[in-house]
Scaffold this motif. Structure first.
Motif, PDB file in Angstrom:
ATOM      1  N   ARG A   1       1.364  -1.432  -0.471  1.00  0.00           N
ATOM      2  CA  ARG A   1       0.297  -0.009  -0.258  1.00  0.00           C
ATOM      3  C   ARG A   1       1.187   1.519  -0.248  1.00  0.00           C
ATOM      4  O   ARG A   1       0.405   2.122  -0.720  1.00  0.00           O
ATOM      5  CB  ARG A   1      -0.239  -0.007   1.149  1.00  0.00           C
TER       6      ARG A   1
ATOM      7  N   LEU B   1      -0.399   4.569  -1.353  1.00  0.00           N
ATOM      8  CA  LEU B   1      -2.251   4.814  -0.976  1.00  0.00           C
ATOM      9  C   LEU B   1      -2.299   5.293   0.453  1.00  0.00           C
ATOM     10  O   LEU B   1      -2.073   4.453   1.235  1.00  0.00           O
ATOM     11  CB  LEU B   1      -3.037   3.361  -1.169  1.00  0.00           C
TER      12      LEU B   1
ATOM     13  N   GLY C   1      -7.394   6.340   1.683  1.00  0.00           N
ATOM     14  CA  GLY C   1      -7.793   5.706   0.306  1.00  0.00           C
ATOM     15  C   GLY C   1      -7.903   4.320  -0.175  1.00  0.00           C
ATOM     16  O   GLY C   1      -8.732   3.580  -1.268  1.00  0.00           O
ATOM     17  N   MET C   2      -7.719   3.140   0.561  1.00  0.00           N
ATOM     18  CA  MET C   2      -7.313   1.836   0.750  1.00  0.00           C
ATOM     19  C   MET C   2      -9.069   1.644   1.054  1.00  0.00           C
ATOM     20  O   MET C   2      -9.863   0.808   0.019  1.00  0.00           O
ATOM     21  CB  MET C   2      -6.605   1.231   1.288  1.00  0.00           C
ATOM     22  N   SER C   3      -9.684   1.728   1.701  1.00  0.00           N
ATOM     23  CA  SER C   3     -11.081   1.722   2.550  1.00  0.00           C
ATOM     24  C   SER C   3     -11.498   2.402   1.458  1.00  0.00           C
ATOM     25  O   SER C   3     -12.808   1.699   1.374  1.00  0.00           O
ATOM     26  CB  SER C   3     -11.288   2.358   3.787  1.00  0.00           C
ATOM     27  N   ASP C   4     -11.324   3.173   0.483  1.00  0.00           N
ATOM     28  CA  ASP C   4     -12.585   3.732  -0.512  1.00  0.00           C
ATOM     29  C   ASP C   4     -12.281   2.499  -1.555  1.00  0.00           C
ATOM     30  O   ASP C   4     -13.267   2.391  -2.020  1.00  0.00           O
ATOM     31  CB  ASP C   4     -11.882   4.975  -0.862  1.00  0.00           C
ATOM     32  N   ARG C   5     -11.471   2.558  -2.001  1.00  0.00           N
ATOM     33  CA  ARG C   5     -11.243   0.988  -2.262  1.00  0.00           C
ATOM     34  C   ARG C   5     -11.701  -0.519  -2.773  1.00  0.00           C
ATOM     35  O   ARG C   5     -12.149  -0.817  -3.318  1.00  0.00           O
ATOM     36  CB  ARG C   5      -8.907   1.141  -2.930  1.00  0.00           C
ATOM     37  N   THR C   6     -11.134  -0.686  -1.093  1.00  0.00           N
ATOM     38  CA  THR C   6     -12.176  -1.982  -1.639  1.00  0.00           C
ATOM     39  C   THR C   6     -13.223  -2.102  -0.119  1.00  0.00           C
ATOM     40  O   THR C   6     -14.470  -2.877  -0.815  1.00  0.00           O
ATOM     41  CB  THR C   6     -10.739  -3.000   0.314  1.00  0.00           C
TER      42      THR C   6
ATOM     43  N   ARG D   1     -10.467  -8.358  -1.845  1.00  0.00           N
ATOM     44  CA  ARG D   1     -10.598  -7.185  -2.236  1.00  0.00           C
ATOM     45  C   ARG D   1      -9.202  -6.234  -2.170  1.00  0.00           C
ATOM     46  O   ARG D   1      -8.918  -5.317  -3.096  1.00  0.00           O
ATOM     47  CB  ARG D   1     -11.796  -6.427  -1.802  1.00  0.00           C
TER      48      ARG D   1
ATOM     49  N   ALA E   1      -6.992  -3.923  -4.852  1.00  0.00           N
ATOM     50  CA  ALA E   1      -6.336  -2.264  -4.409  1.00  0.00           C
ATOM     51  C   ALA E   1      -5.124  -2.368  -4.757  1.00  0.00           C
ATOM     52  O   ALA E   1      -4.783  -1.399  -5.356  1.00  0.00           O
ATOM     53  CB  ALA E   1      -7.594  -2.387  -3.354  1.00  0.00           C
TER      54      ALA E   1
ATOM     55  N   GLY F   1      -3.437  -4.007  -6.754  1.00  0.00           N
ATOM     56  CA  GLY F   1      -3.176  -4.967  -8.049  1.00  0.00           C
ATOM     57  C   GLY F   1      -2.316  -5.521  -8.027  1.00  0.00           C
ATOM     58  O   GLY F   1      -1.415  -6.001  -8.929  1.00  0.00           O
TER      59      GLY F   1
END
Length: 239
Positions: A182, A187, A191-196, A220, A224, A226
């Protein structure tokens, strides 16, 4: 075989004020049963030091310092089906009165499933080639560091499927691998929370190794980051 002035194992010096090292990796691993290890060295002190270095609740460690008892130890049988058979043998290459090739032959005949780690205070091209022919797992020269020996033993036993990470160690390693990836991507946890779609608090607990992630959550997270889930577990093994 050792000389009176030759140190067998070295613990790296720790400068004053520096915290003690992390626990031995042996403490982060567990097995499904006893793991039997045999140490062969004509110096009882060396046997004792190696035995202490590998001490673990799942290990049954036998030592032999009398060269005359080596053949019997390698061919030992008892009432127990498993006792007398070793998973790993740590041996000095030079044992008084014995030829290394003879010891390798005894191991091949009586302990065919045992991996061999050879240590020697007298390294040479001939001894290295002899060990290669005997398909030994590793070849160490004295003096060597205790940590290095432990790492070799852990890698050997993991490769045989005899050791696996404890649940707590696995959670910590997974969390560390996720956090490193991350941060490498720049990130934030938010940001990780938003993506996942995973809550910030839950992600934080996963990265700290305080909570287990479900397969769906790990999927998930990997999306996030990749990476494939298999790549995440490869990264865990490297930790």
């Amino acid at each position: 075989m050792t000389t009176a002035t030759e140190p067998v194992l070295e613990e790296p010096a720790r400068p004053a004020g520096r915290p003690a090292k992390a626990p031995s990796p042996l403490n982060e691993l567990q097995s499904s049963g006893d793991i039997r290890i045999l140490i062969l060295d004509d110096d009882p002190g060396t046997c004792a030091v190696i035995q202490a270095a590998l001490a673990n609740r799942d290990f049954v460690i036998d030592t032999v310092s009398d060269p005359a008892a080596v053949e019997a130890a390698l061919g030992r049988k008892s009432d127990s089906e498993s006792r007398g058979y070793y998973h790993l043998i740590v041996m000095d290459y030079v044992l008084p009165g014995l030829e290394p090739e003879q010891v390798f032959a005894w191991i091949r005949d009586n302990q065919p499933d045992a991996n061999i780690v050879v240590v020697t205070g007298y390294p040479s091209v001939d001894s290295a080639l002899s060990c290669l022919r005997a398909r030994t797992y590793d070849y160490l020269t004295k003096p060597f560091q205790v940590d290095h020996l432990r790492e070799i033993v852990v890698k050997c036993l993991e490769g045989k499927g005899l050791l696996r990470m404890t649940e707590d160690a696995l959670k910590e390693a997974l969390g560390a691998a996720i956090r490193e990836r991350r941060k490498a991507l720049g990130l934030t946890l938010a940001g990780m929370s938003d993506r996942t779609g995973v809550s910030l608090g839950y992600l934080s607990q996963i990265e700290l190794g305080k909570n287990s992630a479900s397969i769906e959550t790990l999927y998930r997270i990997c999306l996030a980051l990749g990476i494939k889930m298999s790549e995440l577990f490869v990264a865990v093994q490297r930790h």
